[in-house]
Design a protein around this motif. Structure first.
Motif, PDB file in Angstrom:
ATOM      1  N   SER A 155       1.720   5.960   4.345  1.00  0.00           N
ATOM      2  CA  SER A 155       0.771   6.793   5.089  1.00  0.00           C
ATOM      3  C   SER A 155       1.112   6.697   6.563  1.00  0.00           C
ATOM      4  O   SER A 155       1.755   5.731   7.010  1.00  0.00           O
ATOM      5  CB  SER A 155      -0.671   6.330   4.856  1.00  0.00           C
ATOM      6  OG  SER A 155      -0.897   5.045   5.420  1.00  0.00           O
ATOM      7  N   ARG A 206       7.980   3.750  -2.479  1.00  0.00           N
ATOM      8  CA  ARG A 206       6.769   3.986  -3.299  1.00  0.00           C
ATOM      9  C   ARG A 206       6.230   5.393  -3.122  1.00  0.00           C
ATOM     10  O   ARG A 206       5.783   6.018  -4.080  1.00  0.00           O
ATOM     11  CB  ARG A 206       5.705   2.950  -2.930  1.00  0.00           C
ATOM     12  CG  ARG A 206       4.368   3.184  -3.618  1.00  0.00           C
ATOM     13  CD  ARG A 206       3.417   2.054  -3.362  1.00  0.00           C
ATOM     14  NE  ARG A 206       2.095   2.348  -3.889  1.00  0.00           N
ATOM     15  CZ  ARG A 206       1.085   1.485  -3.913  1.00  0.00           C
ATOM     16  NH1 ARG A 206       1.266   0.249  -3.428  1.00  0.00           N
ATOM     17  NH2 ARG A 206      -0.092   1.818  -4.408  1.00  0.00           N
ATOM     18  N   GLY A 207       6.271   5.870  -1.914  1.00  0.00           N
ATOM     19  CA  GLY A 207       5.730   7.209  -1.647  1.00  0.00           C
ATOM     20  C   GLY A 207       4.253   7.168  -1.289  1.00  0.00           C
ATOM     21  O   GLY A 207       3.676   6.117  -1.004  1.00  0.00           O
ATOM     22  N   PHE A 208       3.623   8.359  -1.325  1.00  0.00           N
ATOM     23  CA  PHE A 208       2.239   8.491  -0.855  1.00  0.00           C
ATOM     24  C   PHE A 208       1.198   8.086  -1.903  1.00  0.00           C
ATOM     25  O   PHE A 208       0.007   8.157  -1.629  1.00  0.00           O
ATOM     26  CB  PHE A 208       1.975   9.935  -0.426  1.00  0.00           C
ATOM     27  CG  PHE A 208       2.730  10.314   0.831  1.00  0.00           C
ATOM     28  CD1 PHE A 208       2.232   9.969   2.087  1.00  0.00           C
ATOM     29  CD2 PHE A 208       3.936  10.993   0.761  1.00  0.00           C
ATOM     30  CE1 PHE A 208       2.913  10.310   3.226  1.00  0.00           C
ATOM     31  CE2 PHE A 208       4.636  11.331   1.900  1.00  0.00           C
ATOM     32  CZ  PHE A 208       4.124  10.996   3.152  1.00  0.00           C
ATOM     33  N   TYR A 209       1.627   7.680  -3.084  1.00  0.00           N
ATOM     34  CA  TYR A 209       0.641   7.373  -4.111  1.00  0.00           C
ATOM     35  C   TYR A 209       0.838   5.951  -4.639  1.00  0.00           C
ATOM     36  O   TYR A 209       1.884   5.366  -4.534  1.00  0.00           O
ATOM     37  CB  TYR A 209       0.754   8.365  -5.269  1.00  0.00           C
ATOM     38  CG  TYR A 209       0.588   9.792  -4.796  1.00  0.00           C
ATOM     39  CD1 TYR A 209      -0.675  10.304  -4.530  1.00  0.00           C
ATOM     40  CD2 TYR A 209       1.715  10.613  -4.609  1.00  0.00           C
ATOM     41  CE1 TYR A 209      -0.813  11.614  -4.095  1.00  0.00           C
ATOM     42  CE2 TYR A 209       1.562  11.912  -4.183  1.00  0.00           C
ATOM     43  CZ  TYR A 209       0.294  12.419  -3.916  1.00  0.00           C
ATOM     44  OH  TYR A 209       0.142  13.723  -3.479  1.00  0.00           O
ATOM     45  N   GLU A 238       0.853  -1.191   0.000  1.00  0.00           N
ATOM     46  CA  GLU A 238       0.000   0.000   0.000  1.00  0.00           C
ATOM     47  C   GLU A 238       0.888   1.240   0.000  1.00  0.00           C
ATOM     48  O   GLU A 238       2.073   1.164   0.310  1.00  0.00           O
ATOM     49  CB  GLU A 238      -0.901   0.001   1.233  1.00  0.00           C
ATOM     50  CG  GLU A 238      -0.144  -0.026   2.560  1.00  0.00           C
ATOM     51  CD  GLU A 238      -1.069  -0.066   3.751  1.00  0.00           C
ATOM     52  OE1 GLU A 238      -1.883   0.876   3.888  1.00  0.00           O
ATOM     53  OE2 GLU A 238      -0.982  -1.026   4.536  1.00  0.00           O
ATOM     54  N   PRO A 239       0.299   2.390  -0.357  1.00  0.00           N
ATOM     55  CA  PRO A 239       1.104   3.622  -0.352  1.00  0.00           C
ATOM     56  C   PRO A 239       1.531   3.999   1.059  1.00  0.00           C
ATOM     57  O   PRO A 239       0.967   3.542   2.058  1.00  0.00           O
ATOM     58  CB  PRO A 239       0.137   4.673  -0.935  1.00  0.00           C
ATOM     59  CG  PRO A 239      -0.932   3.900  -1.617  1.00  0.00           C
ATOM     60  CD  PRO A 239      -1.059   2.604  -0.866  1.00  0.00           C
TER      61      PRO A 239
END
Length: 282
Positions: free
Chosen positions: A163, A279-282, A160-161
């Protein structure tokens, strides 16, 4: 004797007077742990300790002389005490009774006994001297071949992104896993299921045992045969018995313990965090 060679450490196979196995790590009469760098076979260039007799040797040792006089002139048998110890010098016991050479896979390649080994033993047994050497060999190769666990997975893709909620879940689970590891104390380690392996030489007069992971665990001699055995017979038999044990050896089954499961999970949580960051937030 058990023809399979596994678990067949029977005193009846090696003579009626056998006093039992001298196990690695139990030497009640031994002095301090030997330093592999100390050569107690004699000073460099001396004749003491080579596998043949010399002028001035005790005639009582005549039956210990090696049948192959070529061994006495082998320069590889000379150990230079002034040099730092390396594996190529062989692994000695603390009494200067025996020295053993092994290859990079810890297979015994060569054994050398002092021509005065019976005198040097004193109240100790030949099994005990070999036990000291086997302990040194096992420890050396355990350090050289220690497995490096690399749990880093640079190609892992995040589930998952990134968070704050996901990071909090991973942190909470990681803390729980650490508490479970602490609660295990000294328990939860992997277990081995299998049998020890016995290699034989000279129709069972020499028996060499490997433990569940294939390490040298002890050697046993027929005491009646040993009283008149020649150096070359003993040396060659130990090499042969180890080779026989290696051929028979079947690795034990590893039962994964709770500790390893938790450590793997903790590594997975760490790698998931790194993957999310990539991956980052997206």
């Amino acid at each position: 004797m058990n023809s399979s060679g596994r678990g067949a450490w029977d005193a009846d196979d090696v003579g009626e007077e056998d006093d039992g196995l001298e196990r690695v790590g139990h030497y009640p009469d031994a002095a301090e742990e030997p330093d592999p760098g100390v050569d107690r076979y004699g000073s460099p260039g001396s004749d003491e300790g080579v596998d043949s007799l010399r002028d001035g040797d005790d005639p009582a040792d005549d039956y210990l002389a090696d049948d192959d006089p070529g061994l006495s002139s082998d320069e590889d048998d000379e150990v230079d005490e002034s040099q730092a110890w390396v594996k190529e010098m062989g692994f000695p016991d603390q009494l200067g009774v025996v020295r053993v050479w092994v290859d990079d896979d810890a297979l015994i390649e060569r054994v050398r006994l002092s021509i005065h080994w019976r005198t040097r033993l004193g109240e100790q047994t030949l099994q005990q001297s070999f036990g000291v050497v086997f302990m040194l060999i096992n420890n050396y190769h355990r350090l050289q071949q220690r497995r490096t666990l690399n749990y880093y997975e640079p190609e892992r893709e995040a589930a998952e992104p990134l968070s704050f909620e996901a990071l909090d879940r991973i942190r909470e689970r990681s803390d729980e896993v650490r508490r479970q590891l602490e609660a295990l104390g000294d328990g939860g380690h992997p277990q081995l299921q299998g049998e020890e392996t016995i290699g034989v030489a000279l129709h069972g007069r020499v028996q060499l045992k490997l433990n569940l992971v294939g390490q040298l665990d002890g050697v046993q001699f027929d005491p009646t045969w040993l009283r008149t055995a020649r150096i070359k017979e003993i040396s060659d038999a130990v090499v042969e018995a180890h080779a026989d044990a290696r051929r028979r050896f079947v690795p034990a089954e590893v039962i994964v313990g709770e500790r390893e499961k938790l450590v793997n999970e903790l590594a997975g949580l760490r790698n998931e965090t790194l993957a999310m960051m990539r991956r980052g937030f997206y």
